[in-house]
Scaffold this motif. Structure first.
Motif, PDB file in Angstrom:
ATOM      1  N   ALA A 200       0.684  -1.498   0.031  1.00 33.93           N
ATOM      2  CA  ALA A 200       0.053  -0.213  -0.057  1.00 33.93           C
ATOM      3  C   ALA A 200       0.878   1.358  -0.018  1.00 33.93           C
ATOM      4  O   ALA A 200       0.320   2.204  -0.362  1.00 33.93           O
ATOM      5  CB  ALA A 200      -1.382  -0.017   0.915  1.00 33.93           C
ATOM      6  N   ALA A 201       1.345   1.200   0.890  1.00 26.52           N
ATOM      7  CA  ALA A 201       2.775   2.012   0.624  1.00 26.52           C
ATOM      8  C   ALA A 201       3.915   1.958  -0.371  1.00 26.52           C
ATOM      9  O   ALA A 201       3.796   3.772  -1.171  1.00 26.52           O
ATOM     10  CB  ALA A 201       4.279   2.317   2.087  1.00 26.52           C
ATOM     11  N   LEU A 202       3.350   1.781  -1.304  1.00 24.79           N
ATOM     12  CA  LEU A 202       4.594   1.413  -2.476  1.00 24.79           C
ATOM     13  C   LEU A 202       3.914   2.513  -3.366  1.00 24.79           C
ATOM     14  O   LEU A 202       4.050   2.811  -4.331  1.00 24.79           O
ATOM     15  CB  LEU A 202       5.065   0.394  -3.106  1.00 24.79           C
ATOM     16  N   SER A 203       2.580   1.711  -4.032  1.00 31.59           N
ATOM     17  CA  SER A 203       1.415   2.095  -4.350  1.00 31.59           C
ATOM     18  C   SER A 203       1.323   3.316  -3.816  1.00 31.59           C
ATOM     19  O   SER A 203       1.056   4.541  -5.256  1.00 31.59           O
ATOM     20  CB  SER A 203       0.396   1.296  -4.142  1.00 31.59           C
ATOM     21  N   ARG A 204       0.700   3.594  -2.741  1.00 25.59           N
ATOM     22  CA  ARG A 204       0.773   5.585  -2.589  1.00 25.59           C
ATOM     23  C   ARG A 204       1.222   6.214  -3.172  1.00 25.59           C
ATOM     24  O   ARG A 204       1.696   7.300  -3.583  1.00 25.59           O
ATOM     25  CB  ARG A 204       0.769   5.851  -1.354  1.00 25.59           C
ATOM     26  N   GLN A 205       3.515   6.249  -2.721  1.00 26.69           N
ATOM     27  CA  GLN A 205       4.223   6.970  -3.397  1.00 26.69           C
ATOM     28  C   GLN A 205       4.242   7.143  -5.051  1.00 26.69           C
ATOM     29  O   GLN A 205       4.358   8.061  -5.492  1.00 26.69           O
ATOM     30  CB  GLN A 205       5.604   5.739  -3.279  1.00 26.69           C
TER      31      GLN A 205
END
Length: 304
Positions: free
Chosen positions: A160-165
């Motif tokens: 999720a964090a990588l996608s948000r980035q």
């Protein structure tokens, strides 16, 4: 003329004289009735039933006697922990000539419960929950353990964090600092680009085991299942419309969890409610071909 039938188990001695820990039958099909809210009718149980054989001079046990006892139990209106103790005592008593002092029975079945949709009024469907009951009687000491399995959805926090980035990087490129931003412009951009990258989610399993007191009026299986589902917050759904699917997506977004998070959630929330709580979770990875697993047991003093 009636002839007495041969009884090899009683009249012959074993060639190898050694005690046996458990002897009996496996995968016996019987119907059983349970007092569990929202679970109608009898369930199809698959049963293992055995006694110990400490006498080295006894060739075999009386399996037909055990089978008849199980058949009698299937006619009970609603079995409770006390019924399983009585069954084990009968199994031991029926094998006094084998010097038996221990018995065990394991029942595997699924509870079928009706679950409402998250948003759509009066929309619901059936969900099956695998259950195992294991009861033992060892020199008059009785123990009973219940295990339930719950399916849920898990969304990876790292993914999720990588996608948000990635979404944030694209947003910065689409809207340089000098560009004037209107809320409607941002909303339109998000509708078109918010799924530029999506985190991976997967169906996951939690297996929770607890000790059940002999004095309990029932096994408390649906109560335990409901508690586990509430703790995880993302139980898999049955019948859904678009509004329910959207609500489920929201729940996943609010409950990002590694396999470690799921195990800690369950163990922390239920540790004071049950004796000998054990938790095993498995995330059936969509990123990898292998699964992620975690387990916890005993008193759990997690710090929140």
């Amino acid at each position: 003329m009636n002839k007495e039938l041969p009884d090899v188990a009683s009249n012959e001695a074993p060639q190898i004289r050694a005690p046996l820990e458990w002897v009996g039958m496996s995968r016996i099909d019987i119907p059983i009735h349970l007092s569990e809210p929202g679970c109608p009718g009898p369930v199809h149980a698959v049963v293992d039933a055995q006694v110990n054989l400490p006498a080295v001079t006894v060739k075999g046990i009386h399996m037909s006697r055990i089978y008849r006892m199980l058949d009698e139990m299937s006619s009970q209106e609603a079995i409770a922990p006390g019924h399983l103790r009585k069954l084990l005592e009968q199994m031991v008593d029926s094998h006094h000539d084998c010097y038996t002092d221990g018995a065990r029975v394991v029942l595997d079945f699924s509870l079928l419960a009706r679950r409402a949709a998250l948003r759509s009024p009066e929309l619901a469907g059936w969900k099956a929950y695998p259950v195992q009951l294991e009861a033992k009687l060892d020199q008059k000491s009785f123990s009973l353990r219940a295990s339930v399995q719950v399916e849920y959805s898990s969304t990876c926090p790292c993914s999720a964090a990588l996608s948000r980035q990635l979404v944030a990087d694209r947003f910065r490129k689409s809207f340089p600092e000098s560009a004037g931003l209107m809320s409607e412009d941002v909303a339109v951009w998000l509708e078109q680009n918010a799924t530029l990258a999506t985190p991976h989610s997967q169906r996951s399993e939690a297996r929770v085991s607890v000790d059940v007191p002999e004095s309990a009026g029932d096994f408390g299986l649906m109560r335990l299942i409901d508690q586990v589902e509430a703790v995880l917050a993302t139980p898999v759904q049955t019948a859904v419309k678009r509004a329910d699917e959207q609500a489920f997506a929201w729940l996943n977004g609010q409950n990002l969890m590694y396999v470690e998070d799921a195990a800690r959630r369950i163990q922390s929330a239920l540790t004071n409610a049950y004796d000998n709580l054990q938790t095993q979770v498995r995330h059936l990875e969509s990123l990898h071909s292998h699964d992620a697993v975690a387990s916890a047991s005993g008193d759990f003093q997690g710090v929140i």
